[in-house]
Motif scaffolding. Structure first.
Motif, PDB file in Angstrom:
ATOM      1  N   LEU A 189       0.841  -1.196   0.000  1.00 51.43           N
ATOM      2  CA  LEU A 189       0.000   0.000   0.000  1.00 51.43           C
ATOM      3  C   LEU A 189       0.874   1.243   0.000  1.00 51.43           C
ATOM      4  CD1 LEU A 189      -2.323  -1.157   2.913  1.00 51.43           C
ATOM      5  CD2 LEU A 189      -3.015  -0.981   0.523  1.00 51.43           C
ATOM      6  N   GLY A 190       0.316   2.349  -0.475  1.00 47.38           N
ATOM      7  CA  GLY A 190       0.938   3.662  -0.345  1.00 47.38           C
ATOM      8  C   GLY A 190       2.385   3.760  -0.750  1.00 47.38           C
ATOM      9  N   ASN A 191       3.258   4.021   0.229  1.00 44.85           N
ATOM     10  CA  ASN A 191       4.678   4.224  -0.036  1.00 44.85           C
ATOM     11  C   ASN A 191       5.493   2.940   0.015  1.00 44.85           C
ATOM     12  OD1 ASN A 191       4.792   7.027  -0.563  1.00 44.85           O
ATOM     13  ND2 ASN A 191       4.532   7.440   1.610  1.00 44.85           N
ATOM     14  N   ASN A 192       4.827   1.769   0.117  1.00 45.79           N
ATOM     15  CA  ASN A 192       5.556   0.501   0.052  1.00 45.79           C
ATOM     16  C   ASN A 192       6.256   0.401  -1.296  1.00 45.79           C
ATOM     17  OD1 ASN A 192       2.915  -1.134   1.728  1.00 45.79           O
ATOM     18  ND2 ASN A 192       4.881  -0.757   2.625  1.00 45.79           N
ATOM     19  N   HIS A 193       7.439  -0.209  -1.282  1.00 43.95           N
ATOM     20  CA  HIS A 193       8.232  -0.376  -2.496  1.00 43.95           C
ATOM     21  C   HIS A 193       8.181  -1.832  -2.952  1.00 43.95           C
ATOM     22  CE1 HIS A 193      10.298   3.540  -2.295  1.00 43.95           C
ATOM     23  NE2 HIS A 193      10.144   3.380  -0.996  1.00 43.95           N
ATOM     24  N   PRO A 194       7.526  -2.107  -4.091  1.00 41.64           N
ATOM     25  CA  PRO A 194       7.599  -3.466  -4.616  1.00 41.64           C
ATOM     26  C   PRO A 194       9.017  -3.750  -5.104  1.00 41.64           C
ATOM     27  CG  PRO A 194       6.329  -2.053  -6.080  1.00 41.64           C
ATOM     28  CD  PRO A 194       6.689  -1.242  -4.897  1.00 41.64           C
ATOM     29  N   SER A 195       9.478  -4.962  -4.924  1.00 38.66           N
ATOM     30  CA  SER A 195      10.826  -5.298  -5.377  1.00 38.66           C
ATOM     31  C   SER A 195      10.831  -5.398  -6.896  1.00 38.66           C
ATOM     32  CB  SER A 195      11.297  -6.600  -4.749  1.00 38.66           C
ATOM     33  OG  SER A 195      10.444  -7.651  -5.127  1.00 38.66           O
ATOM     34  N   VAL A 196      11.942  -4.989  -7.464  1.00 39.69           N
ATOM     35  CA  VAL A 196      12.147  -5.093  -8.909  1.00 39.69           C
ATOM     36  C   VAL A 196      13.446  -5.851  -9.137  1.00 39.69           C
ATOM     37  CG1 VAL A 196      10.876  -3.001  -9.494  1.00 39.69           C
ATOM     38  CG2 VAL A 196      13.295  -2.851  -8.984  1.00 39.69           C
ATOM     39  N   LEU A 197      13.772  -6.113 -10.358  1.00 40.29           N
ATOM     40  CA  LEU A 197      15.026  -6.791 -10.653  1.00 40.29           C
ATOM     41  C   LEU A 197      16.198  -6.000 -10.095  1.00 40.29           C
ATOM     42  CD1 LEU A 197      14.302  -7.845 -14.333  1.00 40.29           C
ATOM     43  CD2 LEU A 197      14.159  -9.253 -12.285  1.00 40.29           C
ATOM     44  N   GLU A 198      17.164  -6.697  -9.519  1.00 41.21           N
ATOM     45  CA  GLU A 198      18.276  -6.045  -8.825  1.00 41.21           C
ATOM     46  C   GLU A 198      19.057  -5.075  -9.701  1.00 41.21           C
ATOM     47  OE1 GLU A 198      20.775  -8.889  -6.916  1.00 41.21           O
ATOM     48  OE2 GLU A 198      19.086  -9.878  -5.951  1.00 41.21           O
ATOM     49  N   ASP A 199      19.232  -5.371 -10.976  1.00 47.50           N
ATOM     50  CA  ASP A 199      20.053  -4.544 -11.853  1.00 47.50           C
ATOM     51  C   ASP A 199      19.310  -3.339 -12.430  1.00 47.50           C
ATOM     52  OD1 ASP A 199      22.161  -6.258 -11.401  1.00 47.50           O
ATOM     53  OD2 ASP A 199      21.780  -7.444 -13.201  1.00 47.50           O
ATOM     54  N   ILE A 200      18.042  -3.183 -12.086  1.00 45.58           N
ATOM     55  CA  ILE A 200      17.262  -2.061 -12.591  1.00 45.58           C
ATOM     56  C   ILE A 200      17.159  -1.003 -11.497  1.00 45.58           C
ATOM     57  CG2 ILE A 200      15.012  -1.308 -13.436  1.00 45.58           C
ATOM     58  CD1 ILE A 200      14.657  -4.086 -14.626  1.00 45.58           C
ATOM     59  N   ASN A 201      17.645   0.200 -11.786  1.00 45.24           N
ATOM     60  CA  ASN A 201      17.594   1.308 -10.831  1.00 45.24           C
ATOM     61  C   ASN A 201      16.272   2.046 -11.026  1.00 45.24           C
ATOM     62  OD1 ASN A 201      18.199   3.217  -8.941  1.00 45.24           O
ATOM     63  ND2 ASN A 201      19.574   4.366 -10.243  1.00 45.24           N
ATOM     64  N   LEU A 202      15.246   1.633 -10.290  1.00 44.23           N
ATOM     65  CA  LEU A 202      13.915   2.198 -10.439  1.00 44.23           C
ATOM     66  C   LEU A 202      13.283   2.330  -9.063  1.00 44.23           C
ATOM     67  CD1 LEU A 202      11.691   3.060 -12.422  1.00 44.23           C
ATOM     68  CD2 LEU A 202      10.987   0.667 -12.536  1.00 44.23           C
ATOM     69  N   GLU A 203      12.915   3.548  -8.693  1.00 44.59           N
ATOM     70  CA  GLU A 203      12.264   3.805  -7.408  1.00 44.59           C
ATOM     71  C   GLU A 203      10.754   3.706  -7.590  1.00 44.59           C
ATOM     72  OE1 GLU A 203      13.327   4.457  -4.243  1.00 44.59           O
ATOM     73  OE2 GLU A 203      15.310   3.879  -4.960  1.00 44.59           O
ATOM     74  N   LEU A 204      10.197   2.549  -7.281  1.00 43.77           N
ATOM     75  CA  LEU A 204       8.760   2.342  -7.414  1.00 43.77           C
ATOM     76  C   LEU A 204       8.078   2.412  -6.058  1.00 43.77           C
ATOM     77  CD1 LEU A 204       8.370  -0.699  -9.826  1.00 43.77           C
ATOM     78  CD2 LEU A 204       7.857   1.679 -10.286  1.00 43.77           C
ATOM     79  N   THR A 205       6.899   2.990  -6.050  1.00 46.32           N
ATOM     80  CA  THR A 205       6.006   2.905  -4.897  1.00 46.32           C
ATOM     81  C   THR A 205       4.627   2.558  -5.440  1.00 46.32           C
ATOM     82  OG1 THR A 205       5.310   5.217  -4.940  1.00 46.32           O
ATOM     83  CG2 THR A 205       7.264   4.693  -3.611  1.00 46.32           C
ATOM     84  N   VAL A 206       3.759   2.100  -4.578  1.00 46.03           N
ATOM     85  CA  VAL A 206       2.389   1.804  -4.991  1.00 46.03           C
ATOM     86  C   VAL A 206       1.728   3.075  -5.509  1.00 46.03           C
ATOM     87  CG1 VAL A 206       0.136   0.998  -4.206  1.00 46.03           C
ATOM     88  CG2 VAL A 206       2.215  -0.160  -3.421  1.00 46.03           C
ATOM     89  N   TYR A 207       1.934   4.211  -4.818  1.00 46.90           N
ATOM     90  CA  TYR A 207       1.374   5.494  -5.272  1.00 46.90           C
ATOM     91  C   TYR A 207       1.801   5.808  -6.701  1.00 46.90           C
ATOM     92  CZ  TYR A 207      -0.031   6.909  -0.515  1.00 46.90           C
ATOM     93  OH  TYR A 207      -0.611   6.991   0.711  1.00 46.90           O
ATOM     94  N   ARG A 208       3.086   5.631  -6.997  1.00 49.24           N
ATOM     95  CA  ARG A 208       3.607   5.962  -8.329  1.00 49.24           C
ATOM     96  C   ARG A 208       3.000   5.046  -9.393  1.00 49.24           C
ATOM     97  NH1 ARG A 208       9.754   7.132  -8.874  1.00 49.24           N
ATOM     98  NH2 ARG A 208       8.964   9.095  -8.102  1.00 49.24           N
TER      99      ARG A 208
END
Length: 50
Positions: A21-40
């Motif tokens: 939820l909200g500002n939680n960060h789903p994990s992505v592939l380790e080599d990808i520099n991507l700041e994801l949040t549920v909000y985004r």
């Protein structure tokens, strides 16, 4: 993904489902520099309330 409460339920092999939820960060592939949040993620979808 549930647009009603803007949550994401993540399923991974051999693990319990994880509710994000909200500002939680789903994990992505380790080599990808991507700041994801549920909000985004929901912001990208530009979902309407209709």
């Amino acid at each position: 993904m549930d647009p009603a409460d803007r949550s994401i339920l993540v399923f991974r092999p051999g693990q319990q489902p994880e509710l994000l939820l909200g500002n939680n960060h789903p994990s992505v592939l380790e080599d990808i520099n991507l700041e994801l949040t549920v909000y985004r993620i929901f912001g990208w979808l530009k979902m309407s309330d209709n």
